[in-house]
Design a protein around this motif. Structure first.
Motif, PDB file in Angstrom:
ATOM      1  N   SER A 247       0.819  -1.206   0.000  1.00  0.00           N
ATOM      2  CA  SER A 247       0.000   0.000   0.000  1.00  0.00           C
ATOM      3  C   SER A 247       0.854   1.258   0.000  1.00  0.00           C
ATOM      4  O   SER A 247       0.587   2.208  -0.756  1.00  0.00           O
ATOM      5  CB  SER A 247      -0.920  -0.002   1.227  1.00  0.00           C
ATOM      6  OG  SER A 247      -1.638   1.199   1.319  1.00  0.00           O
TER       7      SER A 247
ATOM      8  N   LEU B 171       2.646   1.821  -3.413  1.00  0.00           N
ATOM      9  CA  LEU B 171       1.700   2.351  -4.404  1.00  0.00           C
ATOM     10  C   LEU B 171       1.394   3.822  -4.138  1.00  0.00           C
ATOM     11  O   LEU B 171       1.299   4.635  -5.060  1.00  0.00           O
ATOM     12  CB  LEU B 171       0.406   1.528  -4.387  1.00  0.00           C
ATOM     13  CG  LEU B 171       0.505   0.118  -4.966  1.00  0.00           C
ATOM     14  CD1 LEU B 171      -0.793  -0.654  -4.724  1.00  0.00           C
ATOM     15  CD2 LEU B 171       0.806   0.177  -6.460  1.00  0.00           C
ATOM     16  N   ARG B 172       1.240   4.150  -2.854  1.00  0.00           N
ATOM     17  CA  ARG B 172       0.939   5.539  -2.487  1.00  0.00           C
ATOM     18  C   ARG B 172       2.078   6.465  -2.875  1.00  0.00           C
ATOM     19  O   ARG B 172       1.870   7.539  -3.453  1.00  0.00           O
ATOM     20  CB  ARG B 172       0.668   5.626  -0.989  1.00  0.00           C
ATOM     21  CG  ARG B 172       0.475   7.051  -0.473  1.00  0.00           C
ATOM     22  CD  ARG B 172       0.113   7.035   1.008  1.00  0.00           C
ATOM     23  NE  ARG B 172       0.106   8.380   1.560  1.00  0.00           N
ATOM     24  CZ  ARG B 172       1.169   8.973   2.102  1.00  0.00           C
ATOM     25  NH1 ARG B 172       2.335   8.333   2.154  1.00  0.00           N
ATOM     26  NH2 ARG B 172       1.093  10.197   2.588  1.00  0.00           N
ATOM     27  N   TYR B 173       3.325   6.062  -2.569  1.00  0.00           N
ATOM     28  CA  TYR B 173       4.471   6.890  -2.908  1.00  0.00           C
ATOM     29  C   TYR B 173       4.619   7.047  -4.410  1.00  0.00           C
ATOM     30  O   TYR B 173       4.945   8.126  -4.909  1.00  0.00           O
ATOM     31  CB  TYR B 173       5.747   6.287  -2.307  1.00  0.00           C
ATOM     32  CG  TYR B 173       6.109   6.881  -0.968  1.00  0.00           C
ATOM     33  CD1 TYR B 173       7.199   7.729  -0.833  1.00  0.00           C
ATOM     34  CD2 TYR B 173       5.355   6.609   0.163  1.00  0.00           C
ATOM     35  CE1 TYR B 173       7.538   8.277   0.397  1.00  0.00           C
ATOM     36  CE2 TYR B 173       5.673   7.148   1.394  1.00  0.00           C
ATOM     37  CZ  TYR B 173       6.767   7.980   1.504  1.00  0.00           C
ATOM     38  OH  TYR B 173       7.083   8.527   2.723  1.00  0.00           O
ATOM     39  N   GLU B 174       4.395   5.968  -5.154  1.00  0.00           N
ATOM     40  CA  GLU B 174       4.503   6.046  -6.605  1.00  0.00           C
ATOM     41  C   GLU B 174       3.422   6.958  -7.182  1.00  0.00           C
ATOM     42  O   GLU B 174       3.667   7.706  -8.123  1.00  0.00           O
ATOM     43  CB  GLU B 174       4.413   4.649  -7.210  1.00  0.00           C
ATOM     44  CG  GLU B 174       5.638   3.801  -6.933  1.00  0.00           C
ATOM     45  CD  GLU B 174       5.550   2.425  -7.565  1.00  0.00           C
ATOM     46  OE1 GLU B 174       4.441   2.042  -7.996  1.00  0.00           O
ATOM     47  OE2 GLU B 174       6.574   1.738  -7.636  1.00  0.00           O
ATOM     48  N   ARG B 175       2.237   6.877  -6.614  1.00  0.00           N
ATOM     49  CA  ARG B 175       1.137   7.712  -7.102  1.00  0.00           C
ATOM     50  C   ARG B 175       1.403   9.188  -6.820  1.00  0.00           C
ATOM     51  O   ARG B 175       1.167  10.055  -7.668  1.00  0.00           O
ATOM     52  CB  ARG B 175      -0.170   7.278  -6.441  1.00  0.00           C
ATOM     53  CG  ARG B 175      -1.396   8.019  -6.965  1.00  0.00           C
ATOM     54  CD  ARG B 175      -2.679   7.407  -6.440  1.00  0.00           C
ATOM     55  NE  ARG B 175      -2.788   7.505  -4.996  1.00  0.00           N
ATOM     56  CZ  ARG B 175      -2.696   6.486  -4.166  1.00  0.00           C
ATOM     57  NH1 ARG B 175      -2.477   5.269  -4.629  1.00  0.00           N
ATOM     58  NH2 ARG B 175      -2.813   6.658  -2.857  1.00  0.00           N
ATOM     59  N   LEU B 176       1.903   9.486  -5.621  1.00  0.00           N
ATOM     60  CA  LEU B 176       2.148  10.877  -5.247  1.00  0.00           C
ATOM     61  C   LEU B 176       3.327  11.489  -5.994  1.00  0.00           C
ATOM     62  O   LEU B 176       3.315  12.668  -6.340  1.00  0.00           O
ATOM     63  CB  LEU B 176       2.393  10.983  -3.735  1.00  0.00           C
ATOM     64  CG  LEU B 176       1.177  10.724  -2.832  1.00  0.00           C
ATOM     65  CD1 LEU B 176       1.600  10.736  -1.368  1.00  0.00           C
ATOM     66  CD2 LEU B 176       0.090  11.768  -3.070  1.00  0.00           C
TER      67      LEU B 176
ATOM     68  N   GLY C  60       4.613  10.220  -8.880  1.00  0.00           N
ATOM     69  CA  GLY C  60       4.513  10.020 -10.323  1.00  0.00           C
ATOM     70  C   GLY C  60       5.669   9.229 -10.891  1.00  0.00           C
ATOM     71  O   GLY C  60       5.906   9.212 -12.088  1.00  0.00           O
TER      72      GLY C  60
END
Length: 228
Positions: free
Chosen positions: A114, A117-122, A124
């Motif tokens: 989780s 994924l959060r770090y990658e989403r934030l 980019g």
């Protein structure tokens, strides 16, 4: 493959965490001492750090704070301390999550997924450094490849680890002892002389003029510095 560093002095817990993470496709390194774990984290190749609070050598709070000062990666505290004040302090120092022992290894894996994924989403992009660039040099930490002016340079494992460590901490002077204890394990049958040997070999591969290095500078009487 995502890389996880576990800093945990309880061997049973560390092995359990490591095994579950490997089953889920992660590459895992384990350190049982706080200081050696922190030095390992300075390599800058990890996507997540899982750290206990009560550790020999260097406590978990210091590790969390100092890693957060250098890298934007998920940091998860796993500790037997269950008081709110401990959780507040750990999160205040920069941890992203706090798991209280005992816990389900499956839950740890789920939280790691989780947070990645959060770090990658934030951001980019991939977590960790992903690509380290300095002048004509490009280090791709996900594939462990190094390029100079677009041409791949073939390095040994230790040469690569040494380069990543120095390039992840530009303009900082490290002594031979500091480099040796970070890159080579304590049970390695050798001494700090191997640092100079590897620096020399590395310069021949990455420097245009090894005798007048652009990247790895010798600080006489002290050690080495990577020039950004």
């Amino acid at each position: 493959m995502k890389q996880v560093l576990i800093i945990e002095d309880d061997n049973n817990i560390a092995e359990l965490e490591r095994d579950y993470l490997k089953l889920n496709g992660y590459k895992v390194d384990v350190e049982s001492d706080g200081l050696s774990g922190f030095k390992k984290a300075l390599l800058g190749v990890y996507d997540v750090v899982v750290v206990d609070l009560m550790l020999p050598g260097k406590d978990g709070y210091e590790i969390v704070k100092e890693i957060r000062d250098k890298f934007e990666i998920p940091i998860i505290i796993v500790s037997a301390k269950n008081d709110d004040i401990d959780k507040i302090r750990g999160l205040g120092f920069g941890a992203d999550d706090y798991l209280t022992k005992p816990f389900s290894p499956a839950e740890l894996v789920a939280r790691i997924k989780s947070h990645i994924l959060r770090y990658e989403r934030l951001s980019g992009k991939k977590t960790t450094t992903g690509v380290i660039t300095h002048k004509a040099m490009e280090i791709r930490t996900d594939s462990h490849k190094v390029f100079i002016n677009g041409k791949e340079v073939i390095l040994t494992t230790k040469e690569y680890e040494l380069l990543v460590f120095l390039a992840s901490n530009p303009n900082i002077v490290f002594t031979k002892d500091q480099i040796f204890s970070t890159i080579w394990s304590e049970d390695y049958c050798g001494d700090t002389a191997t640092v100079a040997v590897h620096i020399q070999k590395l310069r021949k591969k990455i420097e245009k003029d090894p005798g007048n290095p652009e990247y790895i500078e010798t600080i006489w009487g002290t050690g080495y510095r990577f020039n950004s």
